[in-house]
Motif scaffolding. Structure first.
Motif, short mmCIF file in Angstrom:
data_model
loop_
_atom_site.label_atom_id
_atom_site.label_comp_id
_atom_site.label_asym_id
_atom_site.label_seq_id
_atom_site.Cartn_x
_atom_site.Cartn_y
_atom_site.Cartn_z
N GLY A 291 0.79 -1.24 0.00
CA GLY A 291 0.00 0.01 -0.09
C GLY A 291 1.02 1.13 0.13
O GLY A 291 0.70 1.95 -0.90
N GLU B 203 10.89 3.59 5.86
CA GLU B 203 11.13 1.64 5.54
C GLU B 203 11.31 1.48 7.23
O GLU B 203 13.03 1.22 6.82
CB GLU B 203 10.85 0.63 4.51
N GLN B 204 10.87 0.69 8.37
CA GLN B 204 11.69 0.92 9.14
C GLN B 204 12.56 -0.91 9.19
O GLN B 204 13.76 -0.40 9.70
CB GLN B 204 10.93 0.65 10.84
N GLY C 155 7.16 -5.38 3.45
CA GLY C 155 6.20 -5.62 5.04
C GLY C 155 6.29 -7.36 4.46
O GLY C 155 6.98 -8.28 4.39
N CYS C 156 4.28 -7.80 4.40
CA CYS C 156 4.62 -8.67 4.75
C CYS C 156 4.77 -9.31 2.99
O CYS C 156 4.11 -10.70 2.20
CB CYS C 156 2.53 -8.75 4.24
N ALA D 114 2.79 -13.26 2.18
CA ALA D 114 2.80 -13.84 0.86
C ALA D 114 2.99 -15.03 -0.17
O ALA D 114 4.29 -14.37 0.37
CB ALA D 114 1.41 -12.31 0.26
N SER D 115 2.09 -15.80 -0.64
CA SER D 115 2.60 -16.61 -1.63
C SER D 115 2.42 -16.87 -2.54
O SER D 115 3.11 -18.15 -3.63
CB SER D 115 2.96 -18.07 -0.43
N ILE D 116 1.67 -16.35 -3.06
CA ILE D 116 0.79 -16.34 -4.19
C ILE D 116 0.06 -14.78 -4.49
O ILE D 116 0.02 -14.05 -3.53
CB ILE D 116 -0.25 -17.49 -4.97
N VAL E 90 9.53 4.86 11.83
CA VAL E 90 8.76 6.11 12.42
C VAL E 90 8.46 6.10 13.99
O VAL E 90 8.37 5.33 14.09
CB VAL E 90 7.90 6.83 11.61
N ASN F 176 0.91 3.62 6.28
CA ASN F 176 1.20 2.73 5.75
C ASN F 176 1.09 1.33 7.14
O ASN F 176 1.13 -0.07 6.67
CB ASN F 176 2.21 1.64 4.65
N HIS G 41 4.30 -5.33 13.35
CA HIS G 41 2.81 -5.70 13.18
C HIS G 41 1.99 -5.84 14.72
O HIS G 41 2.90 -6.75 15.52
CB HIS G 41 2.43 -6.81 12.61
N ALA H 262 -4.24 -2.51 4.46
CA ALA H 262 -4.19 -3.23 4.62
C ALA H 262 -5.89 -3.07 5.38
O ALA H 262 -6.70 -3.76 5.82
CB ALA H 262 -3.33 -5.17 5.54
N GLY I 67 -4.02 -8.40 1.69
CA GLY I 67 -3.95 -9.18 -0.13
C GLY I 67 -3.41 -8.84 -0.88
O GLY I 67 -3.35 -7.11 0.24
N VAL I 68 -2.34 -9.28 -1.40
CA VAL I 68 -1.52 -8.00 -1.96
C VAL I 68 -2.35 -7.60 -3.26
O VAL I 68 -2.48 -6.39 -2.94
CB VAL I 68 -1.29 -9.30 -3.50
C1 LIG Z 1 1.96 -15.17 6.70
C2 LIG Z 1 0.95 -13.97 5.24
C3 LIG Z 1 0.73 -14.63 4.08
C4 LIG Z 1 -0.29 -14.17 3.43
N1 LIG Z 1 -0.51 -14.78 2.11
C5 LIG Z 1 -0.95 -13.82 1.05
C6 LIG Z 1 -1.14 -14.29 -0.24
O1 LIG Z 1 -1.06 -15.70 -1.31
N2 LIG Z 1 -2.06 -13.78 -1.14
C7 LIG Z 1 -2.25 -12.24 -1.08
O2 LIG Z 1 -2.85 -12.26 -1.88
N3 LIG Z 1 -2.13 -12.40 0.77
C8 LIG Z 1 -1.76 -12.42 1.29
N4 LIG Z 1 -1.17 -11.94 2.68
C9 LIG Z 1 -1.15 -10.30 2.75
C10 LIG Z 1 -0.14 -9.54 1.66
O3 LIG Z 1 0.99 -9.62 1.79
C11 LIG Z 1 -0.75 -8.07 2.95
O4 LIG Z 1 -2.58 -8.06 2.84
C12 LIG Z 1 -0.20 -7.31 2.22
O5 LIG Z 1 1.12 -7.11 1.75
C13 LIG Z 1 0.16 -6.14 3.25
O6 LIG Z 1 1.09 -5.00 2.92
P1 LIG Z 1 0.77 -3.71 3.56
O7 LIG Z 1 0.32 -2.12 2.13
O8 LIG Z 1 -1.08 -3.52 4.58
O9 LIG Z 1 1.98 -3.06 4.40
P2 LIG Z 1 2.31 -4.58 4.76
O10 LIG Z 1 3.14 -4.88 4.18
O11 LIG Z 1 1.17 -4.54 6.19
O12 LIG Z 1 3.96 -3.63 5.55
C14 LIG Z 1 4.07 -2.49 6.54
C15 LIG Z 1 4.99 -1.98 6.27
O13 LIG Z 1 5.52 -1.17 7.37
C16 LIG Z 1 6.67 -1.36 8.17
N5 LIG Z 1 6.51 -0.13 9.18
C17 LIG Z 1 5.91 -1.10 10.62
N6 LIG Z 1 5.62 0.38 11.24
C18 LIG Z 1 7.25 0.58 10.90
C19 LIG Z 1 7.66 2.39 11.78
N7 LIG Z 1 7.05 2.42 12.77
N8 LIG Z 1 8.28 3.20 10.71
C20 LIG Z 1 8.47 2.96 9.43
N9 LIG Z 1 8.39 1.39 8.70
C21 LIG Z 1 7.07 0.94 9.61
C22 LIG Z 1 7.14 -2.52 8.24
O14 LIG Z 1 7.80 -2.97 8.36
C23 LIG Z 1 6.27 -3.11 6.95
O15 LIG Z 1 6.83 -2.93 6.20
C24 LIG Z 1 -0.17 -12.94 3.50
C25 LIG Z 1 0.18 -11.75 4.42
C26 LIG Z 1 0.70 -12.62 5.80
C27 LIG Z 1 1.34 -11.76 6.35
#
Ligand SMILES: Cc1cc2nc3c(=O)[nH]c(=O)nc-3n(C[C@H](O)[C@H](O)[C@H](O)COP(=O)(O)OP(=O)(O)OC[C@H]3O[C@@H](n4cnc5c(N)ncnc54)[C@H](O)[C@@H]3O)c2cc1C
Length: 504
Positions: free
Chosen positions: A14, A33-34, A40-41, A56-58, A250, A279, A439, A474, A481-482
Motif C-alpha cells: 500500500g 521503512e523501518q 512488509g508481508c 504472501a506466497s501467491i 518512525v 501504511n 505489527h 491492509a 491481500g496483495v
Molecule cells: C503469512 C502471510 C501470508 C499471506 N499470504 C498471502 C497470499 O498468498 N496472497 C495474498 O494476496 N496476500 C497474502 N498475504 C497478505 C498480504 O501479504 C498483505 O495483506 C499485504 O502485503 C499487506 O500490505 P500493506 O500495504 O498493508 O503493508 P504491510 O505488508 O503491512 O507493510 C507495512 C510496512 O510498514 C513497516 N513499518 C511498520 N512500522 C513502521 C514504523 N514505525 N516506521 C517505518 N516503517 C514501519 C513494516 O516494516 C512494513 O514493511 C499474506 C500475509 C501474511 C502475513
C-alpha cells in the motif's frame, strides 16, 4: 516550506503504491521503512542461499497491480515477471484423502463430478453465476473508494447489476460456499480461503466465498520471490523521483491542531511534510503515531473498537531433494466445522490448536533459482491461526518445540521422510512477526476482517479525524491481500491527488 509534499510511513504494498503514484503525480515523495527490506508481508529474505518469502506466497486478481503500473504509464510485465501456477492447490484431509484443483474450470467440473456427484448441479450453478459476477464486479470494485454509503451507492448506480452481489456482503463465507457443496471434503476445500481474509468461515464475509472461484482466473508467483512485486512498484516510482529510505523507523507523527505536519524518526530527527500516508496497522496509526491526545473522543472510541488481525506462525524449510508435492500450494485441514471450532475453542481462548489449517507453499516449484542447485524450499503457515496471547514473549520458549511439531506434521500428512532431507528449519512465531514488521501481536492483515469491518465500516483512506493524514494498505477496505493492498494504495493516491488538486 515542508521537506516533502508526502511522507509515506511503511514500504509495504500500500505504501509503495501510494508513494509511487504520488511521485508520478509530481509530488515530492519519501517512503520511510523501518526494516532493511521493503515489501512488509509481501517480501523475501535470504538465508544461507535460500530465499524465503516473509508471508504472501501467491498473487491472484492481478488487475489492481496492472492498474497501478498503467497509472504510471508503465507495463507491469516490464517490472514484474508473474509466472502462472497450475494447479491452484492440492488438498489433503487429516484422514489422508488427497485431491488437486487445476486452474481449468472444465477439468475442475470433472473432478467434482467424480468426487461429489451429489453436488455437481449445485456447483455448476454456483460456478456459472460466480464467474459472471467476478467479471462484472472486478470492473466495478477494483480500486474503488467505498468509504461512505453515498460512494457505495454511486457504484451501484454506475454498475446496476452489482446489486446481485449484495447477498454476498450480507452472508458469511460458509453460507456462500454451502450453496456449491454438501460433500465434506469439497466444502472444506472452498472454505479454508476464508482464512485468507483472516477469519473462520462462519465469520468471514461472504464476498470472500468467491475466492474459490476467482482462483480459476489464475494465480501467479513472481520470479525472484514475492519481493519482486513491491520492488517493481518501487522501481517504477523511482523513475518519477520517489525516494525510499530503509532502516528508518518512525516513532510518531508531528500533530498540531489536529493536523499532521510530519514525522519524528527513532533517531530523533524530524521530517516535515504537507501530508503523511500511513501504511501501518490502523490502530497503531491513530493510537501510537497520532496519539490519543490528538484525537477527538469519537475517533478514539471508533479506533479502539477495531481488533488486530490474527497471527500465523510460519515455518521456513530447506530440503536437499525435490519434495513429492504436485502444486505450489498444498492445504492440509479438516472439515469446515473443524475450521470454525479451531477459532472458537482454541484461538479465541488463547490456546495453540493441536492440528489446524496448514498451507504449504513450494516456491521452488515455480522458480528454482530461489534455492541452491538441487535444493528446494517450503514456506509454511503452520497450524494457523495460533494466538499471540497469552504466550506473548514466551513464544520464544516454545519456538523449537513448534518447529519440531511442524516437521512431524509435514511428515505425517504430506511428505513422509522429509526430516531426512532437511537442510534448514527456521520458525517465525507471532512474536517474531511483531518484531520484524512492528505489527502488533503479529497480526498478519492489519485489522481483523469480518462482515462488519469492510467498505464504509473499515478505516478510511483519508482520515476524518486528523487533517493531512491518509491511510493505505491492509487496514483499509478491502483488507489484507496483495491485490487489495495495492488497490488501497491507488485509492489513497487518488484522494491525495484530489486534495492537492492534481490530475491523478
Ligand atoms: C503469512 C502471510 C501470508 C499471506 N499470504 C498471502 C497470499 O498468498 N496472497 C495474498 O494476496 N496476500 C497474502 N498475504 C497478505 C498480504 O501479504 C498483505 O495483506 C499485504 O502485503 C499487506 O500490505 P500493506 O500495504 O498493508 O503493508 P504491510 O505488508 O503491512 O507493510 C507495512 C510496512 O510498514 C513497516 N513499518 C511498520 N512500522 C513502521 C514504523 N514505525 N516506521 C517505518 N516503517 C514501519 C513494516 O516494516 C512494513 O514493511 C499474506 C500475509 C501474511 C502475513
Amino acid at each position: 516550506m515542508a521537506d516533502y509534499d508526502i511522507v509515506v510511513v511503511g514500504a509495504g504494498l500500500g505504501g509503495l503504491t501510494t508513494g509511487s503514484l504520488c511521485a508520478r503525480n509530481g509530488l515530492k515523495t519519501l517512503v520511510l521503512e523501518q526494516s532493511d527490506i521493503i515489501g512488509g508481508c509481501c517480501s523475501t529474505f535470504e538465508h544461507d542461499g535460500y530465499h524465503f518469502d516473509v508471508g504472501a506466497s501467491i498473487v491472484e486478481l492481478v488487475r489492481p497491480l496492472e492498474m497501478a503500473f498503467e497509472r504510471m504509464g508503465k507495463n507491469m510485465s516490464d517490472y514484474v515477471d508473474l509466472v502462472p501456477c497450475d494447479p491452484i492447490y492440492s488438498f489433503i484431509t487429516p484422514e489422508g484423502n488427497r485431491f488437486t484443483i487445476p486452474i481449468d474450470i472444465e477439468e475442475t467440473n470433472e473432478i467434482v463430478k467424480k468426487m461429489a456427484p451429489e453436488d455437481y448441479d449445485n456447483w455448476i450453478k454456483f460456478e456459472e453465476f460466480g464467474m459472471w459476477l467476478l467479471d462484472y464486479a472486478m470492473e466495478a470494485l477494483i480500486a474503488t473508494d467505498m468509504s461512505t454509503f453515498s460512494r457505495a451507492l454511486k457504484v451501484v448506480l454506475k454498475y446496476p447489476k452489482i446489486y446481485k452481489m449484495l447477498p454476498y456482503f450480507l452472508k458469511n463465507h460458509e453460507m456462500v460456499v454451502t450453496k456449491a457443496f454438501a460433500n465434506r471434503d469439497m466444502l472444506a476445500s472452498v472454505s479454508f480461503q476464508s482464512f485468507f481474509a483472516g477469519a473462520p468461515p462462519y465469520l468471514g464475509s461472504g464476498i470472500f466465498g468467491m475466492i474459490a472461484l476467482s482462483e480459476h482466473l489464475g494465480i501467479f508467483y513472481p520470479r525472484g520471490g514475492m519481493i519482486a512485486i513491491p520492488r517493481g512498484i518501487m522501481e517504477a516510482g523511482q523513475g518519477f523521483g520517489l525516494e525510499v529510505r530503509t532502516g528508518a523507523k518512525v516513532d510518531r507523527f508531528v500533530v498540531e491542531d489536529r493536523a499532521v505536519k510530519g514525522v519524528v524518526l527513532s533517531d530523533g530527527s524530524t521530517i516535515t511534510a504537507r501530508a503523511v500516508a500511513s501504511n501501518l496497522n490502523g490502530r497503531v496509526t491513530y493510537l501510537k503515531m497520532v496519539g490519543p491526545d490528538n484525537l477527538p473522543n469519537w475517533a478514539f472510541k471508533a479506533v479502539s473498537s477495531y481488533f488486530n488481525s490474527m497471527p500465523c506462525p510460519m515455518i521456513y524449510v530447506g530440503l536437499d531433494t525435490r519434495p513429492d508435492l504436485n502444486a505450489h500450494h498444498t492445504i492440509v485441514t479438516g472439515s469446515v466445522e473443524f475450521m470454525n471450532e479451531v477459532w472458537d475453542k482454541y484461538y479465541t481462548k488463547g490456546l495453540i490448536p493441536e492440528n489446524a489449517m496448514s498451507l504449504i507453499c513450494w516456491p521452488t516449484e515455480t522458480d528454482p533459482s530461489l534455492a541452491p542447485d538441487g535444493h528446494h524450499i517450503l514456506s509454511w503457515i503452520c497450524n494457523a491461526p495460533a494466538p499471540y496471547s497469552p504466550l506473548g514473549e514466551n513464544w520464544d520458549l516454545i519456538k523449537d518445540w513448534y518447529g519440531e511439531k511442524a516437521i512431524g506434521e509435514l511428515e505425517r500428512y504430506a511428505l513422509p521422510g522429509a526430516r531426512d532431507h532437511l537442510t534448514k528449519l527456521l520458525v517465525s512465531t507471532p512474536l517474531d512477526f511483531e518484531r520484524r514488521l512492528l505489527h502488533p501481536e503479529g497480526g498478519i492483515y492489519g485489522l481483523f476482517s469480518d462482515m462488519t469491518s469492510l467498505a464504509m465500516f473499515r478505516m478510511r483512506n483519508r482520515s476524518l479525524a486528523v487533517k493531512n493524514l491518509y491511510l493505505t494498505g491492509a487496514s483499509t477496505h478491502f483488507g489484507g491481500g496483495v491485490p487489495t493492498s495495492v488497490a488501497s494504495g491507488v485509492v489513497t493516491a487518488d484522494k491525495i491527488a484530489q486534495d492537492f488538486k492534481l490530475q491523478g
